[in-house]
Motif scaffolding. Structure first.
Motif, PDB file in Angstrom:
ATOM      1  N   VAL A 194       6.822 -21.809 -20.453  1.00 19.81           N
ATOM      2  CA  VAL A 194       7.423 -23.256 -20.120  1.00 19.81           C
ATOM      3  C   VAL A 194       8.765 -23.199 -19.876  1.00 19.81           C
ATOM      4  CG1 VAL A 194       5.621 -24.306 -21.734  1.00 19.81           C
ATOM      5  CG2 VAL A 194       7.938 -23.896 -22.717  1.00 19.81           C
ATOM      6  N   GLU A 195       9.407 -24.144 -19.374  1.00 20.70           N
ATOM      7  CA  GLU A 195      10.827 -24.530 -19.144  1.00 20.70           C
ATOM      8  C   GLU A 195      11.180 -25.726 -20.119  1.00 20.70           C
ATOM      9  OE1 GLU A 195      12.047 -24.866 -15.095  1.00 20.70           O
ATOM     10  OE2 GLU A 195       9.948 -24.631 -14.656  1.00 20.70           O
ATOM     11  N   LYS A 196      12.340 -25.608 -20.803  1.00 19.69           N
ATOM     12  CA  LYS A 196      12.568 -26.526 -21.929  1.00 19.69           C
ATOM     13  C   LYS A 196      14.116 -27.067 -21.876  1.00 19.69           C
ATOM     14  CE  LYS A 196      11.495 -22.739 -23.365  1.00 19.69           C
ATOM     15  NZ  LYS A 196      11.558 -21.360 -22.904  1.00 19.69           N
ATOM     16  N   VAL A 197      14.346 -28.224 -22.282  1.00 18.46           N
ATOM     17  CA  VAL A 197      15.626 -28.823 -22.418  1.00 18.46           C
ATOM     18  C   VAL A 197      15.450 -29.668 -23.906  1.00 18.46           C
ATOM     19  CG1 VAL A 197      15.494 -30.454 -20.920  1.00 18.46           C
ATOM     20  CG2 VAL A 197      17.910 -29.591 -21.291  1.00 18.46           C
ATOM     21  N   ILE A 198      16.626 -29.908 -24.671  1.00 18.35           N
ATOM     22  CA  ILE A 198      16.770 -30.571 -25.461  1.00 18.35           C
ATOM     23  C   ILE A 198      17.571 -31.765 -25.079  1.00 18.35           C
ATOM     24  CG2 ILE A 198      17.239 -31.260 -27.981  1.00 18.35           C
ATOM     25  CD1 ILE A 198      16.458 -28.479 -28.615  1.00 18.35           C
ATOM     26  N   LEU A 199      17.130 -33.097 -25.114  1.00 17.81           N
ATOM     27  CA  LEU A 199      18.136 -34.406 -24.899  1.00 17.81           C
ATOM     28  C   LEU A 199      18.505 -34.917 -26.156  1.00 17.81           C
ATOM     29  CD1 LEU A 199      15.890 -35.996 -22.142  1.00 17.81           C
ATOM     30  CD2 LEU A 199      17.570 -34.338 -21.846  1.00 17.81           C
ATOM     31  N   PRO A 200      19.877 -34.926 -26.559  1.00 21.81           N
ATOM     32  CA  PRO A 200      20.575 -35.421 -27.733  1.00 21.81           C
ATOM     33  C   PRO A 200      20.543 -36.946 -27.754  1.00 21.81           C
ATOM     34  CG  PRO A 200      22.113 -34.747 -26.284  1.00 21.81           C
ATOM     35  CD  PRO A 200      20.785 -34.386 -25.392  1.00 21.81           C
ATOM     36  N   ILE A 201      19.344 -37.474 -27.218  1.00 19.90           N
ATOM     37  CA  ILE A 201      19.602 -39.040 -27.485  1.00 19.90           C
ATOM     38  C   ILE A 201      18.681 -39.340 -29.036  1.00 19.90           C
ATOM     39  CG2 ILE A 201      19.412 -39.330 -25.282  1.00 19.90           C
ATOM     40  CD1 ILE A 201      16.506 -40.212 -25.285  1.00 19.90           C
ATOM     41  N   ARG A 202      18.912 -40.369 -29.496  1.00 20.59           N
ATOM     42  CA  ARG A 202      18.516 -40.811 -30.785  1.00 20.59           C
ATOM     43  C   ARG A 202      18.381 -39.705 -31.681  1.00 20.59           C
ATOM     44  NH1 ARG A 202      13.554 -43.217 -31.577  1.00 20.59           N
ATOM     45  NH2 ARG A 202      14.086 -44.575 -33.174  1.00 20.59           N
ATOM     46  N   ASP A 203      17.017 -39.273 -31.909  1.00 19.63           N
ATOM     47  CA  ASP A 203      16.900 -38.169 -32.973  1.00 19.63           C
ATOM     48  C   ASP A 203      16.528 -36.754 -32.310  1.00 19.63           C
ATOM     49  OD1 ASP A 203      16.843 -37.453 -35.602  1.00 19.63           O
ATOM     50  OD2 ASP A 203      14.940 -38.014 -35.979  1.00 19.63           O
ATOM     51  N   GLY A 204      16.914 -36.663 -30.816  1.00 12.07           N
ATOM     52  CA  GLY A 204      16.551 -35.486 -30.302  1.00 12.07           C
ATOM     53  C   GLY A 204      15.178 -35.479 -29.578  1.00 12.07           C
ATOM     54  N   LEU A 205      15.209 -35.315 -28.226  1.00  8.60           N
ATOM     55  CA  LEU A 205      13.829 -35.538 -27.536  1.00  8.60           C
ATOM     56  C   LEU A 205      13.872 -34.065 -26.745  1.00  8.60           C
ATOM     57  CD1 LEU A 205      11.570 -37.161 -26.774  1.00  8.60           C
ATOM     58  CD2 LEU A 205      12.812 -37.974 -24.647  1.00  8.60           C
TER      59      LEU A 205
END
Length: 211
Positions: A194-205
Motif C-alpha cells: 500500500v501507499e500511505k499518509v497520515i493526515l493530522p486532523i482531529r485525532d489523526g486519519l
C-alpha cells in the motif's frame, strides 16, 4: 488559540447538514462517549473523499452512532452505491438504526450488528473504499481482514491514528489501545502493498491506497 483556529476552519467549510448536526448533538447528549462521533470537519472530508474516489461499495468497521456512515452515503454517486457498516456493540443498534433510517441517505446504508472481522468476508462483495474506526487494540487484525476485500486501487481510511498524541507519549506505554494504534501505524508503515499518509486532523486519519 487551537479552539479559535478550529472554529475558523468550521466557519470556512461547507455547513454541517441539519440531520447530521442533530445526530451529533444527540450522540453527545444521549451516548456515553459522544466524542467518538466523526463530527463536522471529518464528516465533510469523508463526503468529499467519497466524491473523489467514486466507490461502488464502501465497507465501514465501527458504526457507533451512524454519523460517518451517513456522511459517506451522502457522497455516493447514486442509490446503486452502498455503505456496508458493521457495529460490534449491539447496545448501539437502536440508536444507530433510528438515525440512519430517518436520514435522507439512510437507504444507501446497510447496518449489520456483529464482528466485521468474521462477517464482512462472507458478504461476497469487494470494496473500493473502507473506513476503520473500531477497537484500537485489534486495528492490525481488522486491517488484515479488510485489505483482501479491497479492489486494486481502493482506499482505506483508519481513524484515531494519532490518538490525542498518545502514540508518542511514554506515559501511555502500558495503555492497550495506544499500543494497538502504535502497532497498527508501524504495521502500515512497513506494508509495501500500500501507499500511505497520515493526515493530522482531529485525532489523526490515515489514508491508505492499495496497489
Amino acid at each position: 488559540m487551537f479552539n479559535e483556529l478550529e472554529q475558523y476552519v468550521l466557519e470556512h467549510i461547507d455547513a454541517e447538514p441539519d440531520h447530521l448536526y442533530r445526530l451529533w448533538r444527540a450522540s453527545n447528549i444521549e451516548l456515553l462517549h459522544g466524542r467518538m462521533v466523526s463530527g463536522h470537519l471529518q464528516g465533510r472530508l469523508l463526503k468529499m473523499l467519497v466524491q473523489m474516489i467514486k466507490p461502488k461499495n464502501i465497507l465501514e468497521v465501527g458504526t457507533y452512532s451512524g454519523y460517518s456512515a451517513l456522511c459517506m452515503a451522502e457522497g455516493l454517486a447514486d442509490d446503486s452505491c452502498k455503505v456496508y457498516t458493521f457495529e460490534i456493540n449491539d447496545e448501539m443498534e437502536e440508536f444507530a438504526r433510528r438515525w440512519i433510517d430517518s436520514s435522507p441517505f439512510g437507504h444507501r446504508v446497510t447496518l449489520t450488528i456483529g464482528d466485521a472481522n468474521i462477517l464482512a468476508p462472507g458478504l461476497g462483495i469487494t470494496f473500493d473504499m473502507a473506513f476503520i474506526d473500531s477497537d484500537k487494540r485489534t486495528y492490525v487484525e481488522t486491517y488484515e481482514t479488510v485489505l483482501p476485500l479491497l479492489n486494486s486501487g481502493a482506499f482505506l481510511l483508519a481513524d484515531n491514528t494519532l490518538w490525542d498524541g498518545h502514540v508518542v507519549d511514554p506515559a501511555y506505554d502500558r495503555d492497550h489501545q495506544t499500543l494497538g494504534i502504535r502497532r497498527f501505524n508501524d504495521h502500515v508503515a512497513a506494508d509495501h502493498r500500500v501507499e500511505k499518509v497520515i493526515l493530522p486532523i482531529r485525532d489523526g486519519l490515515t489514508l491508505v491506497r492499495k496497489q
